[in-house]
Design a protein around this motif. Sequence first.
Motif, mmCIF file in Angstrom:
data_model
loop_
_atom_site.group_PDB
_atom_site.id
_atom_site.type_symbol
_atom_site.label_atom_id
_atom_site.label_comp_id
_atom_site.label_asym_id
_atom_site.label_seq_id
_atom_site.Cartn_x
_atom_site.Cartn_y
_atom_site.Cartn_z
ATOM 1 N N VAL A 352 0.840 -1.202 0.000
ATOM 2 C CA VAL A 352 0.000 0.000 0.000
ATOM 3 C C VAL A 352 0.874 1.250 0.000
ATOM 4 C CG1 VAL A 352 -1.794 1.255 1.245
ATOM 5 C CG2 VAL A 352 -1.865 -1.231 1.158
ATOM 6 N N VAL A 353 1.998 1.209 0.746
ATOM 7 C CA VAL A 353 2.915 2.365 0.748
ATOM 8 C C VAL A 353 3.478 2.596 -0.645
ATOM 9 C CG1 VAL A 353 5.132 3.208 1.620
ATOM 10 C CG2 VAL A 353 3.494 2.161 3.187
ATOM 11 N N PHE A 354 3.878 1.505 -1.321
ATOM 12 C CA PHE A 354 4.396 1.651 -2.684
ATOM 13 C C PHE A 354 3.315 2.150 -3.627
ATOM 14 C CE2 PHE A 354 7.601 -1.938 -1.707
ATOM 15 C CZ PHE A 354 8.444 -1.019 -1.096
ATOM 16 N N LEU A 355 2.067 1.769 -3.365
ATOM 17 C CA LEU A 355 0.968 2.170 -4.237
ATOM 18 C C LEU A 355 0.729 3.672 -4.174
ATOM 19 C CD1 LEU A 355 -1.423 1.364 -6.103
ATOM 20 C CD2 LEU A 355 -2.781 1.018 -4.030
ATOM 21 N N PHE A 356 0.755 4.254 -2.965
ATOM 22 C CA PHE A 356 0.442 5.675 -2.803
ATOM 23 C C PHE A 356 1.687 6.549 -2.611
ATOM 24 C CE2 PHE A 356 -3.547 3.615 -1.515
ATOM 25 C CZ PHE A 356 -4.461 4.336 -2.279
ATOM 26 N N ASN A 357 2.848 5.911 -2.384
ATOM 27 C CA ASN A 357 4.108 6.642 -2.223
ATOM 28 C C ASN A 357 4.018 7.696 -1.106
ATOM 29 O OD1 ASN A 357 6.798 7.087 -2.858
ATOM 30 N ND2 ASN A 357 6.325 8.760 -4.288
ATOM 31 N N THR A 358 3.335 7.329 -0.032
ATOM 32 C CA THR A 358 3.199 8.198 1.131
ATOM 33 C C THR A 358 2.920 7.333 2.353
ATOM 34 O OG1 THR A 358 1.981 10.068 2.075
ATOM 35 C CG2 THR A 358 0.732 8.509 0.721
ATOM 36 N N ILE A 359 2.977 7.953 3.518
ATOM 37 C CA ILE A 359 2.765 7.219 4.755
ATOM 38 C C ILE A 359 1.378 7.474 5.320
ATOM 39 C CG2 ILE A 359 3.510 6.917 7.155
ATOM 40 C CD1 ILE A 359 5.371 5.652 5.165
ATOM 41 N N ARG A 360 0.900 8.702 5.220
ATOM 42 C CA ARG A 360 -0.361 9.059 5.863
ATOM 43 C C ARG A 360 -1.556 8.328 5.257
ATOM 44 N NH1 ARG A 360 -0.102 15.564 6.238
ATOM 45 N NH2 ARG A 360 1.017 15.267 4.265
ATOM 46 N N GLN A 361 -1.592 8.180 3.967
ATOM 47 C CA GLN A 361 -2.735 7.510 3.339
ATOM 48 C C GLN A 361 -2.804 6.016 3.686
ATOM 49 O OE1 GLN A 361 -2.854 8.469 -0.828
ATOM 50 N NE2 GLN A 361 -3.055 10.683 -0.458
ATOM 51 N N PRO A 362 -1.692 5.250 3.641
ATOM 52 C CA PRO A 362 -1.757 3.868 4.142
ATOM 53 C C PRO A 362 -2.168 3.781 5.605
ATOM 54 C CG PRO A 362 0.195 4.174 2.804
ATOM 55 C CD PRO A 362 -0.413 5.535 2.984
ATOM 56 N N LEU A 363 -1.739 4.776 6.425
ATOM 57 C CA LEU A 363 -2.133 4.764 7.833
ATOM 58 C C LEU A 363 -3.643 4.935 7.966
ATOM 59 C CD1 LEU A 363 -1.200 4.686 10.748
ATOM 60 C CD2 LEU A 363 -0.881 7.167 10.677
ATOM 61 N N ILE A 364 -4.232 5.809 7.159
ATOM 62 C CA ILE A 364 -5.694 5.965 7.170
ATOM 63 C C ILE A 364 -6.367 4.657 6.784
ATOM 64 C CG2 ILE A 364 -7.615 7.126 6.035
ATOM 65 C CD1 ILE A 364 -5.766 9.565 5.701
ATOM 66 N N ILE A 365 -5.825 3.992 5.757
ATOM 67 C CA ILE A 365 -6.423 2.741 5.269
ATOM 68 C C ILE A 365 -6.407 1.663 6.347
ATOM 69 C CG2 ILE A 365 -6.077 0.841 3.638
ATOM 70 C CD1 ILE A 365 -5.092 2.976 1.626
ATOM 71 N N PHE A 366 -5.267 1.498 7.021
ATOM 72 C CA PHE A 366 -5.155 0.405 7.996
ATOM 73 C C PHE A 366 -5.864 0.725 9.306
ATOM 74 C CE2 PHE A 366 -1.828 -0.914 5.091
ATOM 75 C CZ PHE A 366 -2.006 -2.288 5.073
ATOM 76 N N LEU A 367 -6.155 1.981 9.555
ATOM 77 C CA LEU A 367 -6.948 2.319 10.743
ATOM 78 C C LEU A 367 -8.404 1.900 10.592
ATOM 79 C CD1 LEU A 367 -5.591 5.850 11.760
ATOM 80 C CD2 LEU A 367 -5.404 3.709 13.048
ATOM 81 N N THR A 368 -8.842 1.597 9.382
ATOM 82 C CA THR A 368 -10.219 1.146 9.179
ATOM 83 C C THR A 368 -10.390 -0.344 9.452
ATOM 84 O OG1 THR A 368 -9.856 0.677 6.821
ATOM 85 C CG2 THR A 368 -10.539 2.909 7.413
ATOM 86 N N VAL A 369 -9.292 -1.105 9.460
ATOM 87 C CA VAL A 369 -9.395 -2.560 9.635
ATOM 88 C C VAL A 369 -10.022 -2.943 10.984
ATOM 89 C CG1 VAL A 369 -8.078 -4.712 9.778
ATOM 90 C CG2 VAL A 369 -7.514 -3.019 8.025
ATOM 91 N N PRO A 370 -9.625 -2.312 12.105
ATOM 92 C CA PRO A 370 -10.245 -2.696 13.385
ATOM 93 C C PRO A 370 -11.750 -2.463 13.455
ATOM 94 C CG PRO A 370 -8.213 -1.459 13.758
ATOM 95 C CD PRO A 370 -8.528 -1.340 12.313
ATOM 96 N N LEU A 371 -12.302 -1.688 12.493
ATOM 97 C CA LEU A 371 -13.742 -1.451 12.519
ATOM 98 C C LEU A 371 -14.536 -2.746 12.371
ATOM 99 C CD1 LEU A 371 -13.942 1.729 10.227
ATOM 100 C CD2 LEU A 371 -13.874 1.626 12.713
#
Length: 497
Positions: A352-371
């Motif tokens: 996911v980091v390679f896909l978006f080339n950033t850190i904040r957007q993957p962090l947003i994505i993985f914060l949704t998993v615990p939902l």
Amino acid sequence: VGILVALMILAVYGFGFVKQSFFPSSTRPQFMVHYWLPQGTHISRTEADIKKIEQHLLKTEGVTDVASFVGRGSLRFLLTYAPEDANSAYGMLLVGVEDYKRIKDLRPLIQDYLNANFPDAQAFSRPFVLGPGDPQKIQARLRGPDPDVLRRLAGEVREIMRNEPTATDVMDDWRQRVPLIRPVVAETQARNAGITRSDIARTLQVAFEGTAAGVYREGDKLLPIVVRAPESERDNVSNIHDVPLWSPTAGRAVSISQYIVDFETQSENTIIRRRDRLPTITVKCDPKVGEASEVFARLRPAIENRFEQLADELHLAGYSLEWGGEYEDSRNAQTALWGKIPAIGLLMVLMVVFLFNTIRQPLIIFLTVPLAVIGVSAGLLSTNQPFGFMALLGFMSLAGMLIKNAIVLIDEINTQLRTDKDPFVAVVDSGVSRVRPVSMAALTTVLGMLPLVTDAFFVSMAVAIMFGLTFATVLTLIVVPVLYVLFYRIPSPKPTG
């Protein structure tokens, strides 16, 4: 965000009320009846009892067929069935029924019949399970060098299990000690008469048990020819003093009592099981109703506390208490599964980091998993399904689905921002435009899981995926835009006019 945190806390709290199980019972229209007489019982007695039980079962309404086995379990006809070792005091019956749903009603009736008509036996029925096939799900293993000390410890554990009202069918795998008569040989007289201990043992075997003298062929069967004393003599143990023994020196048969000082009555362990070469006795039981995990949770602290007390009182060294059964099987399976999670999780994050080339957007994505926990907890509680191995697989598979939904939404936000649209408006428009595709993808997955709801093996996995994905999808469409605005500090547009 505050509402989301409250929902997560409530879901985690509610998860503590979810029943725990390893694997569910099978839908096979057949169940087992295990029958144990006191250890050392002759196999002819066991055979007679099994025949009576079989005749009764065949007359029971709903039973279609019965197969019986005496002296040991059946051959392993099913992967999840573990046959018992050879034992003259053991018998088993495989009972076929018209419909597996009738097993729940038939088992109490059969148990009442067994308890009323065979009070000296320990008999219990068990359905087949879609997992490890040991009949008892709760097992305490006691290990140490001295079998007598292990017997005492096992007696304490059995007592605790018997005092638990929700536990039943308490037993251990060493069974009872078996009484025996051991001759004390007069060594000097026997040696002078040319008689050895082996001669005495063979003579007593012929007199009471019998010894094979040959084989008689009848068609394609080989029947052993057994030499033994008449039944009237071998059934009365007091005749042991008058058993004739051949003396090579005297050239004739003499009474065995001339070479025996006394006959001592003793008892011994006929079964001593070992684990890693150390004597190990396993005390087992099952829940009367409900899941084994609930009964295990009540028994475990009481048994562990009592074991520690005895270890201090008796100054035991080299003795240990281990937990087997469903608890051990479940722990081993989950340990093997979770052991691979770190490497797989790291690979997913890097992709996911390679896909978006950033850190904040993957962090947003993985914060949704615990939902997913919110939906899974609500689903298992509302359907009264246990959280077992299959539910765990369903819960883990949700991660990929939720990550995919979040990626779709984040990618749309990035696309909208590249059109020089106001950032806040771009986030809102992206959320609105992705409602239909994300919802339709989740809906098709939920509908695909519906047929599995009626399957005993996959129902918990289906419930976990259906409820977890439904709740998490709705929350994702709300949470991802909110987190995006917070992480990138996007201000809301000022009202015009």
